[in-house]
Write a protein that holds these residues in place. Sequence first.
Motif, PDB file in Angstrom:
ATOM      1  N   ASN A   1      38.834  -7.401  39.241  1.00  0.00           N
ATOM      2  CA  ASN A   1      40.086  -8.236  39.947  1.00  0.00           C
ATOM      3  C   ASN A   1      41.229  -7.370  40.263  1.00  0.00           C
ATOM      4  OD1 ASN A   1      41.262 -10.736  41.163  1.00  0.00           O
ATOM      5  ND2 ASN A   1      42.825 -10.129  39.609  1.00  0.00           N
ATOM      6  N   ILE A   2      41.471  -6.538  38.990  1.00  0.00           N
ATOM      7  CA  ILE A   2      42.542  -5.671  39.378  1.00  0.00           C
ATOM      8  C   ILE A   2      42.182  -4.296  40.233  1.00  0.00           C
ATOM      9  CG2 ILE A   2      43.950  -3.700  37.910  1.00  0.00           C
ATOM     10  CD1 ILE A   2      45.060  -6.294  37.228  1.00  0.00           C
ATOM     11  N   ALA A   3      41.246  -3.865  40.078  1.00  0.00           N
ATOM     12  CA  ALA A   3      40.508  -3.005  40.884  1.00  0.00           C
ATOM     13  C   ALA A   3      40.725  -3.230  42.423  1.00  0.00           C
ATOM     14  CB  ALA A   3      39.170  -2.430  40.650  1.00  0.00           C
ATOM     15  N   SER A   4      40.537  -4.403  42.722  1.00  0.00           N
ATOM     16  CA  SER A   4      40.684  -4.908  44.292  1.00  0.00           C
ATOM     17  C   SER A   4      42.074  -5.387  44.710  1.00  0.00           C
ATOM     18  CB  SER A   4      39.719  -5.821  44.651  1.00  0.00           C
ATOM     19  OG  SER A   4      39.944  -7.005  43.733  1.00  0.00           O
ATOM     20  N   SER A   5      42.846  -5.777  43.550  1.00  0.00           N
ATOM     21  CA  SER A   5      44.359  -6.332  44.114  1.00  0.00           C
ATOM     22  C   SER A   5      45.457  -5.534  43.576  1.00  0.00           C
ATOM     23  CB  SER A   5      44.138  -7.804  43.443  1.00  0.00           C
ATOM     24  OG  SER A   5      44.174  -7.868  42.165  1.00  0.00           O
ATOM     25  N   ASP A   6      45.423  -4.761  42.389  1.00  0.00           N
ATOM     26  CA  ASP A   6      46.540  -3.892  42.071  1.00  0.00           C
ATOM     27  C   ASP A   6      45.981  -2.592  41.583  1.00  0.00           C
ATOM     28  OD1 ASP A   6      49.117  -3.378  41.505  1.00  0.00           O
ATOM     29  OD2 ASP A   6      49.090  -4.265  39.778  1.00  0.00           O
ATOM     30  N   SER A   7      45.442  -1.700  42.302  1.00  0.00           N
ATOM     31  CA  SER A   7      44.766  -0.662  41.958  1.00  0.00           C
ATOM     32  C   SER A   7      46.053   0.431  41.662  1.00  0.00           C
ATOM     33  CB  SER A   7      43.745  -0.120  42.880  1.00  0.00           C
ATOM     34  OG  SER A   7      44.428   0.095  44.287  1.00  0.00           O
ATOM     35  N   SER A   8      45.456   1.649  40.809  1.00  0.00           N
ATOM     36  CA  SER A   8      46.162   2.850  40.711  1.00  0.00           C
ATOM     37  C   SER A   8      45.239   4.017  40.511  1.00  0.00           C
ATOM     38  CB  SER A   8      46.858   2.205  39.391  1.00  0.00           C
ATOM     39  OG  SER A   8      46.137   2.327  38.473  1.00  0.00           O
ATOM     40  N   PRO A   9      45.694   5.218  40.515  1.00  0.00           N
ATOM     41  CA  PRO A   9      44.934   6.050  40.207  1.00  0.00           C
ATOM     42  C   PRO A   9      44.127   6.202  39.095  1.00  0.00           C
ATOM     43  CG  PRO A   9      46.936   7.018  41.026  1.00  0.00           C
ATOM     44  CD  PRO A   9      47.095   5.490  41.036  1.00  0.00           C
ATOM     45  N   GLY A  10      44.608   5.453  38.178  1.00  0.00           N
ATOM     46  CA  GLY A  10      43.904   5.099  36.877  1.00  0.00           C
ATOM     47  C   GLY A  10      42.748   4.144  36.876  1.00  0.00           C
ATOM     48  N   THR A  11      42.948   3.197  37.528  1.00  0.00           N
ATOM     49  CA  THR A  11      41.839   2.154  37.872  1.00  0.00           C
ATOM     50  C   THR A  11      40.882   2.640  38.687  1.00  0.00           C
ATOM     51  OG1 THR A  11      43.045   0.906  39.707  1.00  0.00           O
ATOM     52  CG2 THR A  11      43.486   0.185  37.258  1.00  0.00           C
ATOM     53  N   ASP A  12      41.398   3.430  39.812  1.00  0.00           N
ATOM     54  CA  ASP A  12      40.400   4.120  40.683  1.00  0.00           C
ATOM     55  C   ASP A  12      39.286   5.065  39.970  1.00  0.00           C
ATOM     56  OD1 ASP A  12      41.414   2.838  42.766  1.00  0.00           O
ATOM     57  OD2 ASP A  12      42.450   4.553  43.592  1.00  0.00           O
ATOM     58  N   ALA A  13      40.120   5.724  39.090  1.00  0.00           N
ATOM     59  CA  ALA A  13      39.091   6.682  38.138  1.00  0.00           C
ATOM     60  C   ALA A  13      38.058   5.837  37.239  1.00  0.00           C
ATOM     61  CB  ALA A  13      40.049   7.676  37.385  1.00  0.00           C
ATOM     62  N   ILE A  14      38.602   4.739  36.674  1.00  0.00           N
ATOM     63  CA  ILE A  14      38.041   4.009  35.940  1.00  0.00           C
ATOM     64  C   ILE A  14      36.707   3.582  36.799  1.00  0.00           C
ATOM     65  CG2 ILE A  14      37.655   1.770  34.369  1.00  0.00           C
ATOM     66  CD1 ILE A  14      40.434   2.576  33.593  1.00  0.00           C
ATOM     67  N   GLU A  15      36.991   2.769  37.857  1.00  0.00           N
ATOM     68  CA  GLU A  15      36.241   2.308  38.735  1.00  0.00           C
ATOM     69  C   GLU A  15      35.024   3.197  39.055  1.00  0.00           C
ATOM     70  OE1 GLU A  15      35.840  -0.603  42.471  1.00  0.00           O
ATOM     71  OE2 GLU A  15      37.303   0.797  42.459  1.00  0.00           O
ATOM     72  N   ALA A  16      35.376   4.407  39.223  1.00  0.00           N
ATOM     73  CA  ALA A  16      34.341   5.521  39.767  1.00  0.00           C
ATOM     74  C   ALA A  16      33.582   5.902  38.583  1.00  0.00           C
ATOM     75  CB  ALA A  16      35.141   6.663  40.313  1.00  0.00           C
TER      76      ALA A  16
END
Length: 682
Positions: free
Chosen positions: A77-92
């Motif tokens: 939910n965070i990755a789609s609604s309030d992402s950041s470089p940190g969450t982008d890296a975690i998702e990748a």
Amino acid sequence: MTSNPFFEPSTLPYQLPPFAEIREEHYVPAFERGMAEQLAEVAAITAADDAPSFTNTVVALERSGALLTRVANAFFNIASSDSSPGTDAIEAEMSPRLAAHRDAIYLDPALFARIEALYGRRDELGLDAEELRLLEQYHLRFVRAGAGLDADGQARLRALNTEIAAAATEFGQNNVAARNAAVLVLENAEELAGLAPAAVAAAAENARSLGREGAWALSLQNVSNQPVLRDLADREVRRRMMAASLGRGFGADGNDVLAVRIATLRAERAALLGYPDHATYAVEDQTARSAEAVEEMLGRLVSPAVANAEREATELTAAMRANSADDDGELRSWDWLYWSERVRAERFAVDAEALRPYFELERVLRDGVFFAAEQVYGVTFREREDLVGYHPEVRVFEVFDADGSALGLFLGDFFTRPSKHGGAWMNELVSQSRLLGTLPVVVNNLNVVKPAAGEPALLTWDNVRTLFHEFGHALHGLFSDVRYPFFAGTEVPRDFVEFPSQVNEMWMAQPDVLANYARHFETGEQMPAELVERMVAAERFGEGFRTVEYLGAALLDWAWHRVPGAEALAGADAEAFEEAALRKAGLAIEAIPPRYRTGYFAHIFSGGYAAGYYSYIWSEVLDADTVDWFTDGATSIREKGTVFRRELLSRGGSVDPLAAFESFRGRAPAIEPLLIRRGLVS
């Protein structure tokens, strides 16, 4: 890490994730422990000395992975609604690892052997209807996941799933970056001619947030035809806006190459699993059942939709030539919405901007969306300012049933921001399950332009529709009343999931609901009855354009996933493929680009709609038929709501979806109401 807010169930009401305590560094350790715990739980199932039973195998699987579910629901939910470089890296990092984890479970031979043994004896086990369906659905999921492949086949399947997950994550992140980069910055106030003062102020605020003080910034939504094109009077500015919109994701942005890659990998995976193409694989467990059924339905709509659009184009071209001196006499894609709005205003005396003051967000939410739910289903809402969402703009509401009992939590996240994906959607943070003793916690995300400080958030009629639509998904989750989490809420076939949300759109224009929320934000004056009549009449105007725009996207999705084998896409150019697909479908209409082009078609390349975008209109067949049922006057709306909730919304995936439809409708769905609604028959 020994201290992590995900390691134990949340102690907050309804197990709402403790967002105030969650930090980015908590996600990866929670994912890793969650995956390890679930694999240990699966190992315990397969190591049991007891013969497989429904309880020690299927129910045990349903209980497994609690920690992984907690962190995944919150993180994505965070990755789609309030992402950041940190969450982008975690998702990748985590997306391919999670795909591998899923494969470790569904390709476990010992686990599949237990499921297979139970499935073979399913008629002897004394299971009730929900238990039997759960066993059958698990068996189908294992088979479709490749459990029947040999060792070499499974090894290749694991590799494909990992590659697809990584590429899909990259596509989604590229899409957000490309949309943010494509913002149209205007330096001259005259270029904003046609925009309402509130929209101009919002554009100035947007520019300030981007470090462009004194300019105006028009951000893009994740569609081809940007809503702002309805109002921009300067044709050159409209052309630039459309060029920015249509060009996203191609060339340096890289999503065109990724799209080919993803479609190629999916085609190879389908062939490995024994299917001629990904579309055939995708629809097998949907209500459509076959690719041929989807093609027959879509094909039936193309010709009449194009004919409607051509008639509209003739009218808009005439209006443009009669009223504008800055054109070349040809109706272009950047002209369509603008002149459609002018013709609509003249014919029906409805000005879209003049409607906005009657659609203030707070009133639409409380006196429209919530009011309709109370009238139809008896539920009520209370804002919980003591509960914290994942972003300061997120609001939390507790939902109560007609008898006062607690139903769950609803979170509303309504405004656009650079960290949010485009579009609108619903997520579940906690799913309802009688087995696990959980009540639902659901989220609606929209992308309404945030007003300048101190100004009200005034919606377009389309925004109002989206608010009602997404809340239909929320109700599907909130009304869930199933035993097993496998079936909870919106866990239904993709081509059925849009049905309840589309039905909920009907209440936005119902006279008693509209009269309750459509009030001027300054005076409180109710929208005049004659304006309501004109607005409702104007609804049908432009149906040809809307249907062609939608069909272009649906058939483009279908073309990418109907490719017979990976080799057919070798060396493909995404733009050339797209052009050929639209021409073959009879939808290569330059003035009406598909709702999504390949470079930003997030639904199918980074979401869950691959070979499934057809589902919106497939579901609309059921929706149009249901609206007829709701409004036939046979019984009260409240009584109809009780039946609809009991027979469909509460059942999730625990019954066959079409059987659930027939249980309240009394027959199979009919397509005629849809054809009439969209102006495709007289």
